[in-house]
Design an enzyme around this catalytic site. Sequence first.
Site: not given
Length: 251
Positions: A9, A21-22, A60, A87
Amino acid sequence: MKKLVLLRHGESTWNKENRFTGWTDVDLTPKGAEEAHNSGRLLREAGFTFDIAYTSVLKRAIRTLWIVLDEMDQMWIPVESSWRLNERHYGALQGLNKLETAVAYGEEQVLIWRRSYDIRPPALTPDDPRYPGCDPRYRNLPKQDIPLTECLQDTVSRFLPYWRESIAPQVKSDKSVLITAHGNSLRALVMYLDNLSEGEIMELNIPTGIPLVYELDDGLKPIRSYYLGDQAKIEQAMQVVANQGKILPNL
């Protein structure tokens, strides 16, 4: 020869803020949206068309895919979304600034958490508001499948069954496939396709918003792989990813 395109992304708001972020569902920055537009233009100008696309359930990646397909005038193709392409879950690190975490725990420890194969960051607790089991998009997942933290090995373990059962059969049947996902879920697939060692995967950095093209034989073994775009800019983007979490980044 079969072709598969992988795309991380575009830059997200937490990429810009250098945060872990994960599974946190942050959106693209204006720069990230432009990266997605540019990816779509590059793919279109290189003559790519797609039969089917895959993405995660995080906005995202979804928005990046929308923008790319819009640029290619291919918004009509089938799209499958799966949590298995999410992710890697960064556990209790999610939301923390990578540089501040490096100052607190040491640069080496942060590198191990970010890039090692089988070492998990500290876990969330189920009563943490960041726990994904509270999110309605995961309400149908068995509790044991909802992570409190993950290492790359865990990401590989959830991604590869989906690759084998859903994506690989499409590629084998000569469908042109686009996967728009995340740095670590794509690292998991690259590790598998390129048969990388645990040491080699630590050195792999996938930049945001740059298409990675795989040319595969009939057994889905790579013939070659390459990024689309200006090579100097691609190398610079890879270095930006590598420098995250360094106390004195070499920018």
